[in-house]
Motif scaffolding. Structure first.
Motif, short mmCIF file in Angstrom:
data_model
loop_
_atom_site.label_atom_id
_atom_site.label_comp_id
_atom_site.label_asym_id
_atom_site.label_seq_id
_atom_site.Cartn_x
_atom_site.Cartn_y
_atom_site.Cartn_z
N TYR A 1 0.84 -1.21 0.00
CA TYR A 1 0.00 0.00 0.00
C TYR A 1 0.87 1.26 0.00
O TYR A 1 0.60 2.21 -0.74
CB TYR A 1 -0.90 0.03 1.24
CG TYR A 1 -2.28 -0.52 1.06
CD1 TYR A 1 -3.17 0.01 0.13
CD2 TYR A 1 -2.75 -1.55 1.88
CE1 TYR A 1 -4.44 -0.47 -0.01
CE2 TYR A 1 -4.03 -2.04 1.76
CZ TYR A 1 -4.88 -1.50 0.81
OH TYR A 1 -6.16 -1.97 0.68
N GLU B 1 -2.72 -2.17 -9.40
CA GLU B 1 -2.23 -1.83 -8.07
C GLU B 1 -2.85 -2.74 -7.01
O GLU B 1 -2.16 -3.18 -6.08
CB GLU B 1 -2.53 -0.37 -7.75
CG GLU B 1 -1.70 0.60 -8.58
CD GLU B 1 -2.16 2.04 -8.51
OE1 GLU B 1 -1.31 2.93 -8.72
OE2 GLU B 1 -3.36 2.29 -8.24
N MET B 2 -4.13 -3.07 -7.15
CA MET B 2 -4.77 -3.96 -6.19
C MET B 2 -4.24 -5.38 -6.31
O MET B 2 -4.13 -6.10 -5.31
CB MET B 2 -6.29 -3.93 -6.34
CG MET B 2 -6.93 -2.66 -5.80
SD MET B 2 -6.48 -2.23 -4.10
CE MET B 2 -7.26 -3.53 -3.17
N THR C 1 -7.58 7.12 -1.57
CA THR C 1 -6.99 6.92 -2.90
C THR C 1 -7.78 5.88 -3.70
O THR C 1 -8.25 4.90 -3.15
CB THR C 1 -5.53 6.44 -2.76
OG1 THR C 1 -4.80 7.43 -2.04
CG2 THR C 1 -4.89 6.21 -4.12
N TYR D 1 -7.44 3.07 -6.47
CA TYR D 1 -6.39 2.21 -7.00
C TYR D 1 -6.84 1.56 -8.30
O TYR D 1 -8.01 1.24 -8.47
CB TYR D 1 -6.03 1.11 -5.99
CG TYR D 1 -5.40 1.66 -4.74
CD1 TYR D 1 -4.05 1.95 -4.71
CD2 TYR D 1 -6.17 1.91 -3.61
CE1 TYR D 1 -3.47 2.47 -3.57
CE2 TYR D 1 -5.59 2.44 -2.47
CZ TYR D 1 -4.24 2.73 -2.45
OH TYR D 1 -3.67 3.25 -1.33
N PHE E 1 2.22 2.63 -3.12
CA PHE E 1 1.26 3.39 -3.92
C PHE E 1 0.73 4.63 -3.19
O PHE E 1 -0.26 5.22 -3.59
CB PHE E 1 0.11 2.49 -4.37
CG PHE E 1 0.56 1.35 -5.24
CD1 PHE E 1 1.10 1.59 -6.49
CD2 PHE E 1 0.48 0.05 -4.79
CE1 PHE E 1 1.53 0.55 -7.30
CE2 PHE E 1 0.90 -1.00 -5.59
CZ PHE E 1 1.43 -0.75 -6.85
N LYS F 1 -11.73 1.20 -10.87
CA LYS F 1 -10.95 1.82 -9.80
C LYS F 1 -11.49 1.28 -8.48
O LYS F 1 -12.69 1.09 -8.31
CB LYS F 1 -11.09 3.34 -9.81
CG LYS F 1 -10.64 3.98 -11.10
CD LYS F 1 -9.15 3.97 -11.21
CE LYS F 1 -8.73 4.68 -12.49
NZ LYS F 1 -7.35 4.46 -12.79
#
Length: 191
Positions: free
Chosen positions: A90, A120-121, A114, A116, A93, A179
């Motif tokens: 985390y 990224e996840m 934020t 993501y 990012f 997202k």
């Protein structure tokens, strides 16, 4: 700081929530039940491959030498390291972290608001399963006397990652261009 918050709010204003996942008592029971099932099946597979005799000898030695608390400490350490690795991913990012426990689940949560990307996840959710499993494997090789504990720890980490994999499946099912926003005890998915 304020400008960054306004940019996040603006990005959120253009998105539409299409799904969410909340950690409630049912979801917690489901995740923990499947994780226990995975652990049991994995251990049964290991026993069928290695045979039961070395494991019985190991368990006997562990109990008679008073090391059973060490095994529980190892398992607790796996959980803590697993969550810290989520936190590290985390932070890569730009997250602000909160750790907690709810419904017998220890969690790491981003409280920055934020959004993501799916990629990224994937990194955040899968980072502990690969990194911690690799570290435990290396530890088992470097310290062969602890190999049984490392095998149990690896199996525990993998089975405990079921919740992360389950959440990732939900995210991927919603589409790779969505997202994701971490929220209190869960996440929301936006397009």
């Amino acid at each position: 700081m304020l400008i960054n918050d306004l940019i996040i709010l603006q990005r959120g204003a253009d998105l539409t929530k299409i799904a969410e996942f909340k950690l409630n008592s049912f979801n917690s029971f489901f995740i923990n039940f499947i994780a226990l099932l995975i652990f049991s099946l994995g251990f049964a597979l290991i026993l069928s491959i290695t045979g039961i005799e070395p494991w019985l000898a190991y368990i006997e030695t562990t109990i008679y030498n008073g090391q059973i608390l060490g095994l529980f400490a190892t398992l607790l350490g796996v959980v803590i390291l697993h969550e810290l690795l989520h936190g590290l991913a985390y932070i890569i990012f730009g997250a602000k972290l909160k750790f907690g426990i709810k419904y017998l689940n220890i969690y790491t949560m981003d409280i920055s608001g934020t959004f993501y990307t799916t990629f990224e996840m994937v990194v955040i959710l899968l980072f502990p399963i690969f990194v911690l499993t690799g570290l435990l494997l290396i530890s088992g090789i470097l310290f062969p006397g602890l190999i049984y504990w490392m095998i149990i720890a690896i199996l525990y980490n993998i089975s405990g990652s079921f919740g992360d994999i389950f959440m990732l499946i939900i995210i991927l099912f919603m589409g790779k261009n969505c997202k994701i926003k971490d929220e209190e005890y869960g996440f929301s998915i936006y397009t």
